[in-house]
Design a protein around this motif. Structure first.
Motif, PDB file in Angstrom:
ATOM      1  N   ALA A  20       0.343  -5.608  10.510  1.00  0.00           N
ATOM      2  CA  ALA A  20       1.614  -4.934  10.241  1.00  0.00           C
ATOM      3  C   ALA A  20       1.609  -4.316   8.853  1.00  0.00           C
ATOM      4  N   SER A  21       1.038  -5.024   7.912  1.00  0.00           N
ATOM      5  CA  SER A  21       0.945  -4.501   6.553  1.00  0.00           C
ATOM      6  C   SER A  21       0.056  -3.256   6.503  1.00  0.00           C
ATOM      7  N   SER A  22      -1.045  -3.280   7.227  1.00  0.00           N
ATOM      8  CA  SER A  22      -1.950  -2.123   7.268  1.00  0.00           C
ATOM      9  C   SER A  22      -1.298  -0.929   7.949  1.00  0.00           C
ATOM     10  N   VAL A  23      -0.553  -1.182   9.007  1.00  0.00           N
ATOM     11  CA  VAL A  23       0.135  -0.101   9.717  1.00  0.00           C
ATOM     12  C   VAL A  23       1.191   0.525   8.811  1.00  0.00           C
ATOM     13  N   ARG A  24       1.932  -0.306   8.102  1.00  0.00           N
ATOM     14  CA  ARG A  24       2.947   0.220   7.185  1.00  0.00           C
ATOM     15  C   ARG A  24       2.317   1.046   6.074  1.00  0.00           C
ATOM     16  N   ARG A  25       1.225   0.567   5.543  1.00  0.00           N
ATOM     17  CA  ARG A  25       0.531   1.291   4.477  1.00  0.00           C
ATOM     18  C   ARG A  25       0.030   2.645   4.992  1.00  0.00           C
ATOM     19  N   ALA A  26      -0.545   2.644   6.193  1.00  0.00           N
ATOM     20  CA  ALA A  26      -1.030   3.896   6.781  1.00  0.00           C
ATOM     21  C   ALA A  26       0.121   4.862   7.048  1.00  0.00           C
TER      22      ALA A  26
END
Length: 103
Positions: free
Chosen positions: A5-11
């Motif tokens: 979820a953190s990676s998706v938000r960052r992307a």
């Protein structure tokens, strides 16, 4: 929060920032074109025609050539460029706000 979820938000944040930057650059380009067309500087006429050709290809066909008014300066007020500049500035602001809210 999970790593995915953190990676998706960052992307998503990075994509929105890129969209905001691109829209801001396009808004600036069209604003400069509106001013150049209104002033009609004879010194830059050849380069201005090249820029107008490039800018005209990016205007949606429904707006292309609409709302063009002659000015006393000998230039024209390009309403189609002005509308595109306003829309891209609004898209830039919306993408910027959306990117900030994904933190």
């Amino acid at each position: 929060m999970s790593r995915v979820a953190s990676s998706v938000r960052r992307a998503l944040r990075n994509i929105l920032r890129a969209v905001a930057l691109l829209a801001l650059v396009l808004a600036a380009l069209y604003t400069v074109m509106v001013v150049l067309d209104a002033l009609k500087p004879d010194i830059l006429r050849v380069e201005q025609l090249k820029l107008d050709g490039f800018a005209m290809r990016m205007v949606p066909s429904a707006l292309a050539g609409r709302y063009v008014f002659p000015l006393p300066t000998g230039g024209v007020l390009r309403g189609d460029y002005l509308i595109v500049a306003i829309i891209t500035a609004a898209v830039s602001r919306g993408a910027h706000c959306a990117a900030r809210s994904t933190r």
